[in-house]
Design a protein around this motif. Structure first.
Motif, PDB file in Angstrom:
ATOM      1  N   LEU A 210       0.723  -1.062   0.088  1.00 55.64           N
ATOM      2  CA  LEU A 210      -0.094  -0.028  -0.165  1.00 55.64           C
ATOM      3  C   LEU A 210       0.880   1.407  -0.225  1.00 55.64           C
ATOM      4  O   LEU A 210       0.777   2.587  -0.912  1.00 55.64           O
ATOM      5  CB  LEU A 210      -0.850   0.122   1.503  1.00 55.64           C
ATOM      6  N   LEU A 211       2.028   1.613   0.772  1.00 58.21           N
ATOM      7  CA  LEU A 211       2.578   2.300   0.825  1.00 58.21           C
ATOM      8  C   LEU A 211       4.019   2.701  -0.412  1.00 58.21           C
ATOM      9  O   LEU A 211       3.975   4.059  -0.855  1.00 58.21           O
ATOM     10  CB  LEU A 211       4.071   2.203   1.886  1.00 58.21           C
ATOM     11  N   THR A 212       3.445   1.726  -1.089  1.00 59.17           N
ATOM     12  CA  THR A 212       4.392   1.590  -2.517  1.00 59.17           C
ATOM     13  C   THR A 212       3.376   2.376  -3.197  1.00 59.17           C
ATOM     14  O   THR A 212       3.685   3.049  -3.798  1.00 59.17           O
ATOM     15  CB  THR A 212       4.846   0.258  -3.384  1.00 59.17           C
ATOM     16  N   LYS A 213       2.689   1.783  -3.708  1.00 62.34           N
ATOM     17  CA  LYS A 213       1.375   3.049  -4.353  1.00 62.34           C
ATOM     18  C   LYS A 213       1.112   3.923  -3.756  1.00 62.34           C
ATOM     19  O   LYS A 213       1.342   4.915  -4.793  1.00 62.34           O
ATOM     20  CB  LYS A 213      -0.088   1.622  -4.323  1.00 62.34           C
ATOM     21  N   ASP A 214       1.312   4.475  -2.606  1.00 57.24           N
ATOM     22  CA  ASP A 214       0.769   5.524  -1.729  1.00 57.24           C
ATOM     23  C   ASP A 214       1.577   6.877  -2.211  1.00 57.24           C
ATOM     24  O   ASP A 214       1.845   8.350  -2.407  1.00 57.24           O
ATOM     25  CB  ASP A 214       0.685   5.772  -0.959  1.00 57.24           C
ATOM     26  N   THR A 215       3.074   5.908  -2.546  1.00 58.27           N
ATOM     27  CA  THR A 215       3.958   7.196  -2.948  1.00 58.27           C
ATOM     28  C   THR A 215       3.497   8.196  -4.250  1.00 58.27           C
ATOM     29  O   THR A 215       4.086   9.099  -3.955  1.00 58.27           O
ATOM     30  CB  THR A 215       5.357   6.668  -2.752  1.00 58.27           C
ATOM     31  N   ALA A 216       3.029   7.212  -5.466  1.00 59.10           N
ATOM     32  CA  ALA A 216       1.877   8.500  -5.907  1.00 59.10           C
ATOM     33  C   ALA A 216       1.220   9.779  -5.653  1.00 59.10           C
ATOM     34  O   ALA A 216       1.343  10.618  -6.541  1.00 59.10           O
ATOM     35  CB  ALA A 216       0.918   7.731  -6.671  1.00 59.10           C
ATOM     36  N   LEU A 217       0.798   9.528  -4.116  1.00 59.54           N
ATOM     37  CA  LEU A 217       0.193  11.163  -3.931  1.00 59.54           C
ATOM     38  C   LEU A 217       1.577  12.149  -3.571  1.00 59.54           C
ATOM     39  O   LEU A 217       1.240  13.241  -4.520  1.00 59.54           O
ATOM     40  CB  LEU A 217      -0.212  10.567  -2.701  1.00 59.54           C
ATOM     41  N   ILE A 218       2.664  11.898  -3.934  1.00 57.49           N
ATOM     42  CA  ILE A 218       3.563  12.608  -3.334  1.00 57.49           C
ATOM     43  C   ILE A 218       4.190  13.999  -5.078  1.00 57.49           C
ATOM     44  O   ILE A 218       4.975  14.563  -4.540  1.00 57.49           O
ATOM     45  CB  ILE A 218       4.823  12.663  -3.013  1.00 57.49           C
ATOM     46  N   GLU A 227      14.367  14.460  -7.910  1.00 57.45           N
ATOM     47  CA  GLU A 227      12.711  13.951  -6.744  1.00 57.45           C
ATOM     48  C   GLU A 227      12.264  13.290  -7.484  1.00 57.45           C
ATOM     49  O   GLU A 227      11.523  12.511  -7.219  1.00 57.45           O
ATOM     50  CB  GLU A 227      12.887  14.930  -6.024  1.00 57.45           C
ATOM     51  N   PHE A 228      12.246  13.193  -9.062  1.00 53.96           N
ATOM     52  CA  PHE A 228      10.408  12.787  -9.524  1.00 53.96           C
ATOM     53  C   PHE A 228      10.288  11.571  -9.571  1.00 53.96           C
ATOM     54  O   PHE A 228      11.633  10.267  -9.121  1.00 53.96           O
ATOM     55  CB  PHE A 228      10.528  12.977 -10.820  1.00 53.96           C
ATOM     56  N   GLU A 229      10.014  10.627  -8.950  1.00 54.52           N
ATOM     57  CA  GLU A 229       8.773   9.134  -8.123  1.00 54.52           C
ATOM     58  C   GLU A 229       7.865   8.605  -9.740  1.00 54.52           C
ATOM     59  O   GLU A 229       8.196   9.578 -10.395  1.00 54.52           O
ATOM     60  CB  GLU A 229       8.554   9.099  -7.723  1.00 54.52           C
ATOM     61  N   LEU A 230       7.332   7.917 -10.070  1.00 55.57           N
ATOM     62  CA  LEU A 230       7.346   7.085 -11.290  1.00 55.57           C
ATOM     63  C   LEU A 230       5.510   7.870 -11.342  1.00 55.57           C
ATOM     64  O   LEU A 230       6.040   8.463 -12.761  1.00 55.57           O
ATOM     65  CB  LEU A 230       6.798   5.814 -10.802  1.00 55.57           C
ATOM     66  N   CYS A 255       5.967  -0.564 -13.516  1.00 60.83           N
ATOM     67  CA  CYS A 255       7.524  -0.400 -12.922  1.00 60.83           C
ATOM     68  C   CYS A 255       6.469  -0.453 -11.267  1.00 60.83           C
ATOM     69  O   CYS A 255       7.117  -1.618 -10.786  1.00 60.83           O
ATOM     70  CB  CYS A 255       7.192   0.991 -12.729  1.00 60.83           C
ATOM     71  N   TYR A 256       5.068  -0.093 -11.452  1.00 57.19           N
ATOM     72  CA  TYR A 256       4.767  -0.623  -9.179  1.00 57.19           C
ATOM     73  C   TYR A 256       4.793  -1.845  -8.912  1.00 57.19           C
ATOM     74  O   TYR A 256       5.044  -2.326  -8.970  1.00 57.19           O
ATOM     75  CB  TYR A 256       3.635   0.231  -9.430  1.00 57.19           C
TER      76      TYR A 256
END
Ligand SMILES: Nc1ncnc2c1ncn2[C@@H]1O[C@H](COP(=O)(O)OP(=O)(O)OP(=O)(O)O)[C@@H](O)[C@H]1O
Ligand SMILES: [Mg+2]
Lengths: 279, 259
Positions: A210-218, A227-230, A255-256
């Motif tokens: 869940l946390l992995t997917k929540d990194t999308a929120l940032i 600093e860009f994430e997926l 990738c997720y």
């Protein structure tokens, strides 16, 4: 009717109907037909010629590729740091929740209910934009902001999971430790917490997913390019007007999955192992 | 030192224990001298476990006083952990630490409570595992052992702390009959080695052979106590007689009329 023996009546009854085995077979065939029909219906609803153009566009995917390694690494970094905070804070909150001290229980309950109750996105935005203005230390590091935002939200869920784990440690284990002269705190650290961790490892792995997917929120925060994430690079590629439709989103989605599917398999293995060792 | 050798290891006076409204112990007096082996017998629910657990404060007394190894443990300011580190306890359900190996089970308290260095703790743990016949199982996990083996590890774990008193709460009740003998043999050797022991048990043969004194408890009070030959061999109180009749001859549990 009345002259018929009960045995004959029963035989007649059985002949009139399918045997349970044959009935199961018929039901199974019907299920397969329905499933196939559903696939066909979906296939008919799709404009296949534009799928290649808008979803599996090789050129668009290739254009995105150079940006993936750094974004993938950032996603992992944000996830790992957030989880580190989440697990420490969550364990602390769980210990407070099962504490004999009423004040600790209340504080922990309020925290957990608050962070489970608000959308994570709100809190991410609040930490990103408002928190730096109201704390009297310099909160500029994106990694720190991300860790605080996602770690604190996640810790509420971890706390609930850990609480169940702490309560599942048998009373006899605690009594054995105390009878050997260990203090309450020592017992908690050497016996209760390690055993609780083993119990909750499978659900904790799900929390990592869940946390992995929540990194999308940032991606909603103002990030700098390194600093860009997926999700952010996916969004940027979408709005760049380079064509290829939604292809970037599918690429980052894959990738997720590279992160989350192995975690899911790991969690199921742990669950199976736990079930075996308990039986 | 000489004074301590003669002072009782356990001195219980007027012990009362209630769970809510329910009074389980109703004034128990009991002393145990150094090197003495006391077996506590009595019907289910009579308060045997509660009495034993009051001796290391796993239950707190409601009234009365309990003195263990010269320390008044009913004093609210007592350092109970210090007393417990010198009092071994063996449970009916073994209670080995499930996340640790056999050897770690026997070293963890030595290291964290007694602060012994790793090598010394392991040496002492191995000595005690040898003593219970399991010197070669140090790397096993508790769930890989039989109940009898687990209980012997639990005894070794307690002994590794060099206790001056050992408490046993029905150590063989959860075991298959053929495994009981190994555990009782370890306990007998311990008793013969001079350990002070308080044993709650239903094993009358063990009580008769090993105990210096047998205490029969019923309804939260000591009904009868004395030498095993007297209490088990020739009980005076009708409740003791009835209990022993049931335990020693279970197929004639209600045989009072056929006598
Ligand atoms: N923590 C507790 N809370 C409430 N009641 C308890 C508790 N522990 C024990 N009791 C009650 O106290 C009584 C005595 O219990 P205890 O375990 O001392 O009996 P016992 O003699 O050891 O019996 P057994 O042979 O079955 O082990 C029982 O009726 C039991 O239900
Ligand atoms: Mg009992």
């Amino acid at each position: 009717m009345t002259t018929q023996t009960p045995a004959a009546a029963r035989t007649g009854h059985v002949r009139a109907r399918l045997s349970p085995r044959r009935r199961r077979l018929v039901v199974r065939v019907v299920q397969y037909v329905v499933l196939l029909a559903a696939f066909v219906a979906v296939a008919l609803l799709i404009k296949w010629d534009s799928v290649a153009e808008n979803i599996f566009n090789i050129d668009a995917a290739r254009a995105l590729l150079p940006k993936i390694p750094r974004a993938f690494g950032n996603t992992l970094l944000y996830m790992v740091c957030s989880f580190a905070l989440s697990i420490v804070l969550g364990t602390l909150l769980a210990l407070m929740r099962v504490s004999e001290v009423r004040l600790y229980r209340i504080v922990s309950t309020i925290y957990v209910e608050f962070f489970r109750g608000i959308p994570a996105l709100l809190y991410v935005i609040a930490v990103g934009l408002a928190l730096p203005l109201v704390v009297n230390f310099s909160l500029t590091s994106t990694l720190l902001k991300v860790t605080i935002a996602l770690g604190m939200v996640s810790s509420a869920y971890v706390a609930e999971t850990m609480r169940a784990g702490l309560q599942a440690v048998p009373r006899g284990q605690i009594e054995a430790a105390r009878s050997l002269g260990m203090s309450t705190a020592r017992t908690t650290m050497t016996v209760v917490v390690p055993q609780a961790f083993r119990i909750v490892l499978p659900p904790l792995t799900n929390e990592v997913i869940l946390l992995t997917k929540d990194t999308a929120l940032i991606s909603s925060l103002g990030l700098m390019i390194p600093e860009f994430e997926l999700t952010k690079i996916g969004q940027n590629a979408l709005s760049s007007g380079a064509g290829g439709g939604l292809t970037p989103m599918f690429v980052v989605g894959a990738c997720y999955l590279v992160i989350t599917i192995p975690l899911g398999i790991f969690a199921r293995r742990l669950e199976a192992k736990g079930a075996r060792s308990r039986s | 030192m000489t004074a301590q050798a003669t002072a009782p290891v356990v001195d219980i006076r007027g012990l009362h224990k209630s769970f809510g409204q329910r009074e389980v112990l109703k004034g128990v007096d009991l002393t145990i001298a150094p090197g003495e082996v006391v077996c506590v017998i009595g019907p289910s629910g009579s308060g045997k476990s509660t009495l034993l657990r009051c001796v290391n404060q796993l239950e707190t007394a409601s009234a009365g006083s309990v003195e263990v190894l010269g320390t008044e443990i009913t004093d609210p300011d007592v350092d109970i952990d210090a007393v417990r580190s010198r009092v071994g306890m063996v449970f009916q359900g073994f209670n080995l630490f499930a996340h640790l190996t056999v050897l770690e089970n026997c070293t963890v308290a030595q290291r964290k409570v007694l602060r012994r260095p790793k090598e010394e703790a392991e040496r002492i743990a191995l000595e005690n595992l040898e003593r219970v016949g399991l010197g070669d199982r140090g790397d096993a996990h508790p769930h890989q052992l039989s109940g009898g083996q687990q209980q012997r590890v639990a005894i070794a774990r307690a002994l590794a702390m060099d206790p001056q008193l050992m408490l046993f709460d029905e150590p063989t009740s959860a075991l298959d009959p053929e495994l009981v003998g190994d555990v009782l043999a370890v306990m007998r050797a311990l008793a013969e080695g001079g350990m002070t022991m308080m044993v709650v048990t239903h094993e009358m043969a063990f009580a008769r052979d090993v105990a210096d004194r047998v205490v029969f408890i019923d309804g939260g009070v000591i009904v009868e106590e004395g030498a095993p030959a007297d209490v088990i061999g020739n009980p005076q109180h009708p409740r003791t007689q009835l209990f022993l009749q049931r335990v020693l001859d279970p197929t004639h549990a209600h045989g009072t009329t056929t006598d």
